[in-house]
Design a protein around this motif. Structure first.
Motif, PDB file in Angstrom:
ATOM      1  N   THR A  30     -16.798  31.971 -13.386  1.00 59.25           N
ATOM      2  CA  THR A  30     -16.799  31.661 -14.817  1.00 59.25           C
ATOM      3  C   THR A  30     -18.076  32.073 -15.355  1.00 59.25           C
ATOM      4  N   ALA A  31     -18.005  32.134 -16.715  1.00 53.41           N
ATOM      5  CA  ALA A  31     -19.006  32.465 -17.413  1.00 53.41           C
ATOM      6  C   ALA A  31     -18.881  31.777 -19.037  1.00 53.41           C
ATOM      7  N   PHE A  32     -20.031  31.795 -19.600  1.00 54.16           N
ATOM      8  CA  PHE A  32     -20.115  31.081 -20.854  1.00 54.16           C
ATOM      9  C   PHE A  32     -19.762  29.574 -20.788  1.00 54.16           C
ATOM     10  N   ASP A  33     -20.463  28.908 -20.075  1.00 53.97           N
ATOM     11  CA  ASP A  33     -20.233  27.673 -19.743  1.00 53.97           C
ATOM     12  C   ASP A  33     -18.869  27.308 -19.346  1.00 53.97           C
ATOM     13  N   GLY A  34     -18.162  28.029 -18.708  1.00 51.83           N
ATOM     14  CA  GLY A  34     -16.911  27.896 -18.178  1.00 51.83           C
ATOM     15  C   GLY A  34     -15.475  28.331 -19.080  1.00 51.83           C
ATOM     16  N   LYS A  35     -16.097  28.689 -20.208  1.00 51.85           N
ATOM     17  CA  LYS A  35     -15.112  29.084 -21.366  1.00 51.85           C
ATOM     18  C   LYS A  35     -14.317  30.402 -20.730  1.00 51.85           C
ATOM     19  N   LYS A 206     -25.289  47.803 -13.345  1.00 51.48           N
ATOM     20  CA  LYS A 206     -25.266  46.249 -13.298  1.00 51.48           C
ATOM     21  C   LYS A 206     -24.565  45.954 -12.071  1.00 51.48           C
ATOM     22  N   LEU A 207     -25.328  45.143 -11.122  1.00 51.29           N
ATOM     23  CA  LEU A 207     -24.562  44.800  -9.728  1.00 51.29           C
ATOM     24  C   LEU A 207     -24.363  43.202  -9.563  1.00 51.29           C
ATOM     25  N   ASP A 208     -23.836  42.570 -10.612  1.00 55.18           N
ATOM     26  CA  ASP A 208     -24.053  41.187 -10.844  1.00 55.18           C
ATOM     27  C   ASP A 208     -23.051  40.585 -11.638  1.00 55.18           C
ATOM     28  N   LYS A 209     -23.157  39.265 -11.878  1.00 52.18           N
ATOM     29  CA  LYS A 209     -22.045  38.684 -12.749  1.00 52.18           C
ATOM     30  C   LYS A 209     -21.946  39.109 -14.397  1.00 52.18           C
ATOM     31  N   ASP A 210     -22.979  39.700 -14.719  1.00 48.04           N
ATOM     32  CA  ASP A 210     -22.977  40.659 -15.998  1.00 48.04           C
ATOM     33  C   ASP A 210     -21.791  41.354 -16.207  1.00 48.04           C
ATOM     34  N   VAL A 211     -21.264  41.964 -14.945  1.00 51.01           N
ATOM     35  CA  VAL A 211     -20.353  42.818 -15.034  1.00 51.01           C
ATOM     36  C   VAL A 211     -18.957  42.050 -15.425  1.00 51.01           C
ATOM     37  N   PHE A 212     -18.941  40.928 -15.260  1.00 46.94           N
ATOM     38  CA  PHE A 212     -17.910  39.886 -15.408  1.00 46.94           C
ATOM     39  C   PHE A 212     -18.021  39.524 -17.086  1.00 46.94           C
ATOM     40  N   ARG A 213     -19.276  38.979 -17.212  1.00 50.41           N
ATOM     41  CA  ARG A 213     -19.609  38.370 -18.573  1.00 50.41           C
ATOM     42  C   ARG A 213     -19.229  39.496 -19.359  1.00 50.41           C
ATOM     43  N   GLN A 214     -19.678  40.870 -19.383  1.00 53.79           N
ATOM     44  CA  GLN A 214     -19.371  41.963 -20.409  1.00 53.79           C
ATOM     45  C   GLN A 214     -18.302  42.807 -20.186  1.00 53.79           C
ATOM     46  N   ASP A 215     -17.535  42.401 -19.321  1.00 54.49           N
ATOM     47  CA  ASP A 215     -16.110  43.292 -18.943  1.00 54.49           C
ATOM     48  C   ASP A 215     -16.441  44.669 -18.843  1.00 54.49           C
ATOM     49  N   LEU A 216     -17.288  45.013 -17.593  1.00 51.27           N
ATOM     50  CA  LEU A 216     -17.934  46.186 -17.180  1.00 51.27           C
ATOM     51  C   LEU A 216     -17.044  46.940 -16.182  1.00 51.27           C
ATOM     52  N   GLY A 217     -15.995  46.101 -15.741  1.00 48.43           N
ATOM     53  CA  GLY A 217     -15.495  46.919 -14.379  1.00 48.43           C
ATOM     54  C   GLY A 217     -14.842  45.718 -13.459  1.00 48.43           C
ATOM     55  N   GLY A 218     -14.843  45.963 -12.142  1.00 44.23           N
ATOM     56  CA  GLY A 218     -14.315  45.113 -11.021  1.00 44.23           C
ATOM     57  C   GLY A 218     -15.750  44.495 -10.629  1.00 44.23           C
ATOM     58  N   LEU A 219     -15.424  43.145 -10.483  1.00 37.54           N
ATOM     59  CA  LEU A 219     -16.849  42.335 -10.218  1.00 37.54           C
ATOM     60  C   LEU A 219     -16.763  42.566  -8.506  1.00 37.54           C
ATOM     61  N   THR A 220     -15.660  42.363  -7.654  1.00 35.75           N
ATOM     62  CA  THR A 220     -15.661  41.899  -6.389  1.00 35.75           C
ATOM     63  C   THR A 220     -16.170  43.594  -5.815  1.00 35.75           C
TER      64      THR A 220
END
Ligand SMILES: Nc1ncnc2c1ncn2[C@@H]1O[C@H](COP(=O)(O)OP(=O)(O)OP(=O)(O)O)[C@@H](O)[C@H]1O
Ligand SMILES: [Mg+2]
Length: 238
Positions: A30-35, A206-220
């Motif tokens: 999750t990111a942005f307080d679960g949004k 970036k090698l952290d959850k910002d990849v998810f927050r900022q849609d930078l690619g595959g998080l896993t």
């Protein structure tokens, strides 16, 4: 096992042993307080493996944590703590909210590691507070805050060394503390790329959850890279 608590990213279960819990790392992200919410296969097991490895390293540096051992899959056995309703953020480099708050340039190295105190409240968006607030409202007294800041700086020394050795710059991260039965303060919760900012030292990738927050690619994929660099082996399901 009886579920005691289900949060956004982890679940806590009681065990056959009084005072010991299983902390299950979920695939939920999750990111942005679960949004923003997605379920990413293997994220839980990766976070569990990375966090376990880091807690073991902290124990080697004589830093007390709730960690007992890694169990199967995404499960970690921990000591049940009475959690303090505050979060400690440690920053080595300016990024995220501190840049907006103080007008700092993202990526600027801070003169020394900075410890910050936040009140854990989803409704309020985890606001920044100071020692006076924590003491006045009974969240943590001044001595407790001083202890948490001191431990946080010791954690920082150990973590900077660990990540530096594998070409990763530790930008910032969030820690949570709790009290054991005898009242001593120990580190709890998790240390994972969900709760840290990690940048490749050379490329800045970036090698952290910002990849998810900022849609930078595959998080896993990125979390797998962090695990591999640290030398952590993870059995992933396909
Ligand atoms: N050793 C421990 N004993 C008891 N509670 C713990 C322990 N370690 C962590 N916790 C708590 O377990 C919860 C883990 O759940 P999770 O991190 O998914 O919650 P969350 O949705 O992020 O919400 P929160 O804002 O409470 O962290 C947190 O509230 C954390 O403070
Ligand atoms: Mg949490």
């Amino acid at each position: 096992m009886k579920a005691l608590y289900e949060g956004k990213c982890k679940e806590l279960f009681s065990t056959e042993i009084n005072g010991e819990l299983i902390q299950l790392f979920k695939d939920d992200t999750t990111a942005f307080d679960g949004k923003k919410h997605e379920v990413l296969a293997n994220k839980g097991v990766l976070n569990c493996a990375i966090s376990s490895f880091i807690f073991e390293k902290l124990h080697q540096s004589d830093i007390a944590t709730h960690y007992i051992r890694r169990e199967k899959n995404a499960e970690m056995r921990v000591h049940h703590l009475n959690m303090m309703p505050v979060e400690i953020v440690v920053r080595n480099v300016a990024a995220g909210s501190i840049c907006r708050r103080l007008g700092l340039k993202e990526g600027s190295v801070l003169p020394r590691p900075l410890t910050e105190l936040f009140y854990k409240s989803d409704e309020l968006g985890d606001p920044l507070i100071n020692e006076e607030h924590a003491d006045m409202f009974g969240w943590a007294n001044k001595e407790d805050v001083a202890t948490m800041f001191k431990i946080a700086l010791n954690v920082n020394q150990a973590l900077c060394k660990l990540f530096n050795n594998v070409g990763i710059q530790l930008i910032d991260y969030k820690l949570e503390f709790g009290k054991t039965k005898d009242g001593s303060i120990v580190l709890g919760d998790e240390i994972t790329p969900d709760a840290c900012r990690l940048w490749d030292q050379i490329t800045g990738k970036k090698l952290d959850k910002d990849v998810f927050r900022q849609d930078l690619g595959g998080l896993t994929e990125v979390y797998h890279e962090v695990a591999s660099r640290l030398g952590v082996t993870v059995e992933m399901s396909s």
